[in-house]
Design an enzyme around this catalytic site. Structure first.
Site, mmCIF file in Angstrom:
data_model
loop_
_atom_site.group_PDB
_atom_site.id
_atom_site.type_symbol
_atom_site.label_atom_id
_atom_site.label_comp_id
_atom_site.label_asym_id
_atom_site.label_seq_id
_atom_site.Cartn_x
_atom_site.Cartn_y
_atom_site.Cartn_z
ATOM 1 N N THR A 168 3.427 -8.050 -1.429
ATOM 2 C CA THR A 168 2.483 -6.951 -1.630
ATOM 3 C C THR A 168 2.089 -6.402 -0.270
ATOM 4 O O THR A 168 2.557 -6.875 0.769
ATOM 5 C CB THR A 168 1.220 -7.422 -2.378
ATOM 6 O OG1 THR A 168 0.422 -8.216 -1.487
ATOM 7 C CG2 THR A 168 1.576 -8.248 -3.607
ATOM 8 N N CYS A 169 1.193 -5.408 -0.258
ATOM 9 C CA CYS A 169 0.766 -4.841 1.011
ATOM 10 C C CYS A 169 -0.031 -5.845 1.833
ATOM 11 O O CYS A 169 -0.134 -5.711 3.058
ATOM 12 C CB CYS A 169 -0.053 -3.578 0.785
ATOM 13 S SG CYS A 169 -1.476 -3.801 -0.307
ATOM 14 N N GLU A 222 -10.047 -8.548 -7.091
ATOM 15 C CA GLU A 222 -9.248 -7.399 -7.549
ATOM 16 C C GLU A 222 -8.173 -7.860 -8.527
ATOM 17 O O GLU A 222 -7.562 -8.915 -8.358
ATOM 18 C CB GLU A 222 -8.647 -6.655 -6.351
ATOM 19 C CG GLU A 222 -7.693 -7.472 -5.494
ATOM 20 C CD GLU A 222 -6.249 -7.339 -5.927
ATOM 21 O OE1 GLU A 222 -5.987 -6.543 -6.844
ATOM 22 O OE2 GLU A 222 -5.398 -8.045 -5.378
ATOM 23 N N GLN A 278 -5.237 -6.293 -9.510
ATOM 24 C CA GLN A 278 -3.853 -5.853 -9.379
ATOM 25 C C GLN A 278 -2.901 -6.997 -9.045
ATOM 26 O O GLN A 278 -1.743 -6.997 -9.447
ATOM 27 C CB GLN A 278 -3.732 -4.775 -8.294
ATOM 28 C CG GLN A 278 -4.305 -3.430 -8.685
ATOM 29 C CD GLN A 278 -5.798 -3.343 -8.416
ATOM 30 O OE1 GLN A 278 -6.382 -4.280 -7.870
ATOM 31 N NE2 GLN A 278 -6.407 -2.247 -8.794
ATOM 32 N N GLN A 324 1.160 -8.146 -10.087
ATOM 33 C CA GLN A 324 2.196 -8.326 -9.074
ATOM 34 C C GLN A 324 2.814 -9.715 -9.157
ATOM 35 O O GLN A 324 4.022 -9.883 -8.946
ATOM 36 C CB GLN A 324 1.595 -8.083 -7.690
ATOM 37 C CG GLN A 324 1.188 -6.623 -7.477
ATOM 38 C CD GLN A 324 0.257 -6.438 -6.281
ATOM 39 O OE1 GLN A 324 -0.458 -7.356 -5.876
ATOM 40 N NE2 GLN A 324 0.256 -5.245 -5.711
ATOM 41 N N ALA A 347 2.372 7.996 4.748
ATOM 42 C CA ALA A 347 3.194 7.219 3.802
ATOM 43 C C ALA A 347 3.047 5.734 4.068
ATOM 44 O O ALA A 347 3.953 4.953 3.792
ATOM 45 C CB ALA A 347 4.658 7.640 3.907
ATOM 46 N N GLY A 348 1.893 5.337 4.580
ATOM 47 C CA GLY A 348 1.655 3.932 4.881
ATOM 48 C C GLY A 348 1.107 3.158 3.708
ATOM 49 O O GLY A 348 1.106 3.620 2.560
ATOM 50 N N ILE A 408 -1.899 4.812 1.671
ATOM 51 C CA ILE A 408 -1.450 5.951 0.876
ATOM 52 C C ILE A 408 -0.627 5.458 -0.316
ATOM 53 O O ILE A 408 -0.751 5.969 -1.430
ATOM 54 C CB ILE A 408 -0.629 6.927 1.741
ATOM 55 C CG1 ILE A 408 -1.540 7.651 2.738
ATOM 56 C CG2 ILE A 408 0.087 7.948 0.858
ATOM 57 C CD1 ILE A 408 -2.598 8.532 2.101
#
Length: 420
Positions: free
Chosen positions: A49-50, A110, A112, A116, A186-187, A190
Site C-alpha cells: 500500500t502507500c 482506517e 481501507q 487491501q 500523481a503521487g 493524489i
C-alpha cells in the site's frame, strides 16, 4: 517452516524508501512466483500500500526473503536493511492482526487496509502461494478485525485526508456525480484522493502532471484522461473540483489564473483542495467569493475529529488481539501433529482392512457370523492395543510420564488405581 512478517512501513521508512519497494498490483503474482521459486519459502503473500510493503511468509530463512525483496527492486540490501523489520511467529501474528484492525495505520482505525489485505490474500491464492498456514492467518485476521470494529470504537469517526476532501466537497455540491474533477500531481496522496472521489462516480476525471506518462497511468485506473501542466491555464475553467498535491517549490495556481477561470465559468463555484507543502495554490485564491479553498491544515481538523475516542478504544482492541493471537498459535502448534495423526490413522486403517478381509473369508467358508464378529472385535482390540501395551511393559526411564500420557490419550483418569 515458521511464520514470519517481513517489511517496511510509514513508521520505519520515509516515502522515498517505501516507494522503491512498492509492488504494482499487476506485478504481485509474478513477484510471489519468483520468491517461492528462488528462495526456501513454502508460502508467501504480499501486502503493498502507500504506507507499507509487507511479505507474509512460511519459511525457515527469513533473511533470504529480505535479500530477495532488495534484489527484486534492484536495491542494495545494505541500503534497505535499516528500514526493514522481521517479526517471528507470535510477533508476526500480532502484527498482522493489528494491521487488519487499523491499529498500525497512519490514520488510526482506517478501514481501507482490510480491503487491501483481502486483495493480498486473493493475489496469493491466485498465484498458488497461499498455503494452509497463511490462509488460516488471513481468515483469523479478518475475523479479529470484524470483532474489534463491532465491539470497540476504533472505527468511530475515522476520516482520512482523502475522505475529508470528499466530505468537504459534498458540502458544496449536491451531487458529486455531476462534477468534473481535476487532480494535479500523481503521487501517493493524489492516488488516494482519486480513489475516494472516483467512488462517487464523477462526470469526468482528469490528471495533470509534469510527467504525462505517470499522470496518464493514474488517470486510466479510474477511467480518466491526462493533460500536461502547461495546459492548466486553458483548461482550469472546465473543472468544478480541483485537488492538488505536487512537490513544486512555488504555487502552480496563482490568483490571476483562477480569476480568469472563474470569469469563464460565469462565477459558478469551484471547490479546491491544496494538500501540498509548500502550497500549490496561492493563499489569496481562498479570498475569492466563488472559490472554496481548503489547505491540508483545514482537512487535518476534520481527520482529527473523534481521534480521542478511537485512542481510548485501542486498549480494548489490543486485549482482543492478544487473546486471538493465543488462539491462532494454539492452532498453529497442532499443525506439527498432523503428519503423526495421519500416520496413526493410516496404520489403523490398514489393520482394519486386513482384519475385515480375514473375517469375510471365514464367513465365506461357512463360519457362524456371530463367532466371526466376536473374533474380529478381539483381533482388532489386540492389534490396536499391542503397541501401547508393549511400550508400557518395556518402559524403564520416564515410566510415570508414559503412564500419565496413556491415561490422558485413552481417557483413563481415575481408573488406573481401581484394582490396587
Amino acid at each position: 517452516m515458521a511464520l514470519f512478517t517481513l517489511g517496511i512501513n510509514h513508521h520505519t521508512a520515509p516515502l522515498s524508501v517505501r516507494e522503491q519497494v512498492a509492488f504494482q498490483a499487476e506485478r504481485v503474482r509474478h513477484a510471489l512466483h519468483d520468491l517461492t521459486r528462488c528462495r526456501p519459502v513454502e508460502e508467501a503473500a504480499i501486502l503493498s500500500t502507500c504506507n507499507r510493503t509487507e511479505v507474509y511468509l512460511a519459511t525457515d530463512a527469513p533473511d533470504s526473503a529480505a535479500h530477495w525483496l532488495a534484489e527484486y527492486h534492484c536495491l542494495p540490501h545494505h541500503e534497505l536493511a535499516p528500514y526493514l523489520y522481521t517479526h517471528p511467529e507470535r510477533d508476526a501474528v500480532r502484527h498482522v492482526f493489528r494491521v487488519a484492525c487499523g491499529l498500525d495505520s497512519m490514520v488510526l482505525g482506517e478501514p481501507q487496509i482490510l480491503g487491501q489485505m483481502k486483495e493480498a490474500a486473493r493475489f496469493a491464492e491466485e498465484a498458488g502461494t497461499l498455503g494452509t498456514t497463511l490462509h488460516k492467518l488471513f481468515q483469523h485476521s479478518f475475523a479479529v478485525a470484524k470483532e474489534v470494529r463491532s465491539t470497540t470504537a476504533i472505527g468511530a469517526n475515522v476520516v482520512s485526508m482523502a475522505a475529508a476532501a470528499v466530505r468537504m466537497a459534498e458540502r458544496i455540491f449536491d451531487r458529486l456525480a455531476d462534477q468534473r474533477i481535476l487532480f494535479i500531481g500523481a503521487g501517493e496522496m493524489i492516488d488516494l484522493c482519486a480513489r475516494h472521489f472516483a467512488a462517487q462516480h464523477p462526470k469526468q476525471i482528469v490528471v495533470a502532471n509534469r510527467t504525462t506518462e505517470r499522470g496518464l497511468a493514474l488517470a486510466q485506473r479510474f477511467g480518466g484522461t491526462a493533460i500536461r501542466l502547461e495546459e492548466l491555464a486553458d483548461r482550469l475553467a472546465h473543472f468544478d473540483i480541483v485537488v492538488s498535491c505536487t512537490a513544486s517549490p512555488l504555487p502552480i495556481l496563482g490568483l490571476g489564473m483562477v480569476e480568469r477561470a472563474i470569469r469563464a465559468r460565469r462565477h459558478r463555484p469551484m471547490f479546491m483542495v491544496d494538500l501540498a507543502v509548500p502550497r500549490d495554490i496561492e493563499i489569496e485564491v481562498g479570498e475569492m467569493d466563488d472559490v472554496f479553498l481548503y489547505a491540508i491544515d483545514d482537512l487535518a481538523l476534520v481527520v482529527e475529529s473523534g481521534l480521542e475516542s478511537r485512542q481510548a478504544a485501542v486498549v480494548s482492541a489490543e486485549a482482543i488481539i492478544t487473546e486471538r493471537v493465543d488462539v491462532f498459535l494454539r492452532w498453529l502448534a497442532t499443525r506439527g501433529s498432523v503428519p503423526l495423526i495421519r500416520a496413526l490413522r493410516d496404520t489403523c486403517e490398514r489393520a482394519r482392512r486386513h482384519e475385515l478381509e480375514h473375517a469375510m473369508k471365514l464367513v465365506a467358508r461357512g463360519e457362524p457370523p456371530l463367532r466371526v464378529l466376536e473374533q474380529l472385535s478381539h483381533r482388532l482390540t489386540n492389534k490396536f492395543l499391542h503397541a501401547p501395551t508393549q511400550a508400557l511393559s518395556q518402559a524403564a526411564d520416564g515410566q510415570d510420564e508414559l503412564q500419565a500420557l496413556v491415561s490422558r490419550l485413552f481417557h483413563l483418569h481415575g481408573e488406573t488405581g481401581k484394582h490396587d
